[in-house]
Design an enzyme around this catalytic site. Structure first.
Site, PDB file in Angstrom:
ATOM      1  N   TRP A 109      18.569   2.384 -93.945  1.00 40.06           N
ATOM      2  CA  TRP A 109      19.541   3.239 -94.632  1.00 40.06           C
ATOM      3  C   TRP A 109      20.917   3.122 -93.973  1.00 40.06           C
ATOM      4  O   TRP A 109      21.936   3.139 -94.645  1.00 40.06           O
ATOM      5  CB  TRP A 109      19.049   4.693 -94.590  1.00 40.06           C
ATOM      6  CG  TRP A 109      19.993   5.669 -95.243  1.00 40.06           C
ATOM      7  CD1 TRP A 109      20.035   6.016 -96.568  1.00 40.06           C
ATOM      8  CD2 TRP A 109      21.030   6.420 -94.607  1.00 40.06           C
ATOM      9  NE1 TRP A 109      21.030   6.935 -96.792  1.00 40.06           N
ATOM     10  CE2 TRP A 109      21.664   7.204 -95.598  1.00 40.06           C
ATOM     11  CE3 TRP A 109      21.491   6.516 -93.299  1.00 40.06           C
ATOM     12  CZ2 TRP A 109      22.713   8.067 -95.321  1.00 40.06           C
ATOM     13  CZ3 TRP A 109      22.546   7.376 -93.016  1.00 40.06           C
ATOM     14  CH2 TRP A 109      23.136   8.135 -94.025  1.00 40.06           C
ATOM     15  N   HIS A 110      20.912   2.974 -92.638  1.00 41.28           N
ATOM     16  CA  HIS A 110      22.190   2.883 -91.926  1.00 41.28           C
ATOM     17  C   HIS A 110      22.920   1.568 -92.202  1.00 41.28           C
ATOM     18  O   HIS A 110      24.139   1.518 -92.178  1.00 41.28           O
ATOM     19  CB  HIS A 110      21.974   3.014 -90.418  1.00 41.28           C
ATOM     20  CG  HIS A 110      21.771   4.428 -89.979  1.00 41.28           C
ATOM     21  ND1 HIS A 110      20.548   5.036 -90.027  1.00 41.28           N
ATOM     22  CD2 HIS A 110      22.642   5.350 -89.501  1.00 41.28           C
ATOM     23  CE1 HIS A 110      20.680   6.286 -89.582  1.00 41.28           C
ATOM     24  NE2 HIS A 110      21.926   6.503 -89.263  1.00 41.28           N
ATOM     25  N   GLY A 111      22.184   0.500 -92.413  1.00 43.79           N
ATOM     26  CA  GLY A 111      22.842  -0.788 -92.631  1.00 43.79           C
ATOM     27  C   GLY A 111      21.832  -1.843 -93.008  1.00 43.79           C
ATOM     28  O   GLY A 111      20.626  -1.667 -92.840  1.00 43.79           O
ATOM     29  N   GLY A 119      14.834   4.675 -92.156  1.00 41.29           N
ATOM     30  CA  GLY A 119      16.051   5.290 -91.605  1.00 41.29           C
ATOM     31  C   GLY A 119      17.005   4.229 -91.073  1.00 41.29           C
ATOM     32  O   GLY A 119      18.221   4.309 -91.268  1.00 41.29           O
ATOM     33  N   GLY A 120      16.466   3.237 -90.393  1.00 39.76           N
ATOM     34  CA  GLY A 120      17.286   2.148 -89.863  1.00 39.76           C
ATOM     35  C   GLY A 120      17.960   1.375 -90.984  1.00 39.76           C
ATOM     36  O   GLY A 120      19.168   1.117 -90.941  1.00 39.76           O
TER      37      GLY A 120
END
Lengths: 480, 263
Positions: free
Chosen positions: A328-330, A325-326
């Site tokens: 995916w953000h950047g 998830g992390g």
């Protein structure tokens, strides 16, 4: 109008978009009952929207939709599980591969250069609009077809419509095919209530994004850009401001997307449910970016085993999910660390929940307040990791705001940045207004005379103009 | 549904029409003490200028027109040094230069000021009338490094300040950025005549900062002023005599005026 300008992407908060939408809506209304023509029109508009934001990369979206539509049909037609799985893996590898290429290539090159002391040149890449969002949409579609939760679409146009649907293209929500495609098939005409409540929601989104988030951002950018030059109190305020900024920015954009979808007769679900009301980090993730967190739960956490294989494995699964998830953000380490910290917090919450529930009365107001405060401070400080450019700055902000916090700065801070403080108080207060009130306000708007609606629209646009030219004072000058 | 769509379109059409008409009219509205601002609809809808950032440059900003090397004016000058709090960093060393070279130096520090603060008032013109300088040093921009749509918001004020300075030779000293700006340096450089802008934000110019992280410390300010004076003597459009005083020496100006921030 037809040229692509990378410095001016077409987004919902630009004036040009609303002028285009003014022409789009009546044509859409006229074509709504003729399904194929309506779909061709919306797809053309969506691709134009994509082109204005990412240039010729709109062809990538077309190619992705074509490949995954074909592979999903292939999966459905195969009779053996082995072959179904094969096509599923092909689809996921292509989707994830393209996403990784655009999003992580340069970060990987920089890491290799640093580790091996090489000097590979970074690639000249532009991240296509919404690639992270539509990649997750297409993966969920193919996986759902593989699991026989949904049937593949009959024709490619249906799938391209779903994947390119412009309200949800740039920043989500990551609406699932199982939720969206039946609505498309049914092609129900939107009711008057849907149209007006959608318009209301879009206006709320505009205020959140263009008034609150952008104004908060002026100060947080200055403070985080020069963290060592600010006092602990000022940095703590910047952390608070950034927590609210990122919420207003993201949820504002989601509101605009959901509102526009609703105006067109589509329900895109909800994406934010007052996340800063949460009393623990698990609840926070049930309220924050819901379409992403539920996607991560359904397509990563549960397939990894979820909580079915014992506690240690559950914690491992949580960590993997949150790290993904992390990322995916950047692509930077800050994002990875952000995911990791939230993963650890979720594990800790799961570990301590039962003993703490026994120890502390969960209905006690003081306990509730403390739980909320801890969660809120944690959420804001971890969000800050997404707003600064290095770990060094994260450390400076954390250290100074906890060790050099001095309330003597309160009055000068308030004097120099009155409007900023007022807006923080307003958004904070609005966050705790009962949901029922918002529903009532939406209903009032729906039922109001069109002149009232026009007045509200004018007020919203004027607020955007007013605040976009307001500036936040960079320094408290009477301090030196 | 159709009725609702027609109503929404009417709202958008009338609403945007109102703003379009308002932004193109000379009509000004006030709500109490608050001015109702106008949107820049023409620019933002159809000709939005890309927002450029000034990144730290490896080479100085190129002059926009080719110019012959100007001859140095060796006469004694009356210099007005005016601007934001950066003047406070620079004037002690500049005073030493003035003393050494026989110039008079009048300094005006307006804390927290911006091109907008000066550009909407006649303060600069008033000080020009008061001290009758024949050379001006102006430093503004440090409080405007991160303003969005800088050209839309500040170009008119920069032009106004240049207009107020009239024919008096001047050098605009750019801010010593601590981070890339949103275009203020580029904007000023493109607005002033060639050789009248000193770019303080280049990789070879390092600043040790005060506790606020923005203003250069005394030692850095001395080096900064040394570089500016050398540039004025050798590269500016209006070189004047600024022989260097002993290293590190500072002095007091002929007169110093401090203006408090606006509230």
């Amino acid at each position: 109008m037809l040229s692509y300008d990378p410095d001016n992407p077409l987004l919902f908060n630009s004036g040009l978009f609303w002028v285009l939408f003014l022409f789009f809506l009546p044509i859409y209304g006229l074509l709504k009952s003729r399904r194929t023509q309506m779909m061709i029109f919306v797809v053309a508009f969506s691709l134009y929207f994509f082109y204005k934001s990412s240039g010729l990369f709109f062809l990538l979206l077309v190619a992705t939709s074509l490949i995954d539509w074909f592979l999903a049909r292939q999966i459905a037609q195969e009779s053996t599980v082995k072959m179904k799985r094969f096509w599923l893996i092909v689809s996921i590898v292509i989707s994830v591969g393209v996403l990784c290429f655009f999003k992580y290539s340069n970060a990987a090159i920089a890491t290799i250069n640093e580790l091996l002391h090489n000097n590979f040149q970074p690639l000249d890449l532009v991240l296509p609009l919404g690639i992270s969002f539509y990649t997750f949409k297409t993966i969920s579609y193919v996986v759902d077809v593989y699991k026989e939760k949904i049937k593949p679409t009959e024709n490619w146009l249906d799938y391209l419509f779903y994947l390119s649907f412009f309200p949800a293209l740039a920043m989500g929500p990551i609406v699932r095919a199982s939720h969206f495609l039946p609505q498309l098939k049914e092609n129900k005409k939107p009711t008057k209530t849907m149209v007006y409540s959608g318009f209301w929601l879009a206006l709320v989104g505009v205020i959140k994004k263009a008034v609150f988030a952008d104004y908060f951002g002026q100060y947080t950018m200055i403070a985080f850009g020069n963290a060592s030059g600010y006092s602990g109190f000022e940095l703590a305020m910047a952390v608070l401001g950034f927590g609210l900024q990122i919420y207003c920015d993201f949820s504002g954009y989601s509101d605009m997307a959901i509102g526009m979808g609703r105006m067109m007769g589509f329900d895109l679900g909800i994406n934010f449910d007052f996340p800063y009301r949460s009393q623990n980090v698990t609840e926070f993730w049930r309220r924050w970016h819901i379409s992403l967190s539920s996607w991560l739960r359904d397509y990563i956490y549960i397939p990894l085993g979820g909580n079915r294989k014992g506690k240690p494995r559950q914690h491992f699964n949580l960590m993997v999910t949150m790290l993904i998830g992390g990322l995916w953000h950047g692509e930077t380490l800050n994002f990875l660390a952000w995911g990791g910290v939230h993963g650890v917090a979720l594990c800790l919450h799961k570990l301590t929940k039962k003993p703490l529930d026994r120890l502390l009365p969960s209905e006690n107001v003081v306990v509730k307040f403390c739980c909320w405060l801890i969660t809120f401070v944690f959420a804001c400080y971890t969000m800050m990791m997404l707003g600064v450019d290095s770990f060094e700055t994260v450390w400076i902000v954390v250290k100074k705001s906890f060790t050099e916090f001095d309330l003597a700065y309160l009055v000068p801070f308030f004097t120099a940045r009155k409007m900023w403080c007022y807006l923080i108080i307003i958004i904070f207060a609005l966050h705790f207004v009962p949901k029922k009130i918002y529903e009532q306000m939406s209903n009032l708007f729906v039922r109001s005379h069109w002149v009232i609606k026009l007045l509200i629209f004018i007020i919203v646009v004027q607020l955007v103009i007013q605040f976009s030219s307001e500036e936040v004072q960079p320094f408290i000058y009477n301090q030196f | 549904m159709k009725k609702a769509y027609i109503a929404i379109c009417a709202i958008l059409l009338v609403g945007l029409g109102v703003f379009y008409a308002f932004s193109n009219s000379d009509f000004n509205l006030k709500l109490g003490e608050t001015e109702i601002k106008k949107g820049t609809f023409n620019e933002s809808l159809f000709a939005a200028a890309p927002q450029r950032r000034t990144k730290q440059r490896d080479v100085p900003l190129p002059p926009r027109k080719k110019q012959d090397k100007a001859e140095m004016d060796t006469t004694k000058k009356t210099i007005l040094f005016i601007g934001d709090s950066m003047v406070e960093c620079l004037f002690p060393r500049m005073s030493a230069y003035a003393k050494k070279n026989g110039h008079k130096l009048y300094c005006v520090v307006w804390y927290s000021s911006t091109t907008e603060v000066y550009g909407t008032r006649t303060t600069l013109k008033d000080y020009i009338n008061k001290y009758k300088p024949d050379y001006i040093l102006i430093t503004l921009g440090g409080n405007e490094l991160f303003i969005r749509d800088i050209r839309q918001k500040r170009q008119k004020f920069v032009d106004e300040l240049i207009r107020q300075m009239g024919n008096i030779p001047f050098v605009w000293i750019g801010p010593p950025n601590w981070k890339d700006d949103t275009g203020i340096n580029d904007m000023i450089n493109e607005s002033v005549p060639p050789g009248c802008f000193y770019l303080s934000y280049t990789p070879d110019q390092h600043y040790n900062r005060k506790k606020d992280g923005a203003h250069p410390k005394a030692d850095s300010s001395i080096l900064w002023m040394d570089r500016i004076c050398k540039w004025i003597m050798t590269k500016s459009a209006h070189p004047i005599r600024l022989e260097a005083p002993p290293a590190g020496e500072t002095a007091r100006p002929t007169k110093l005026e401090l203006l408090q921030p606006l509230r």
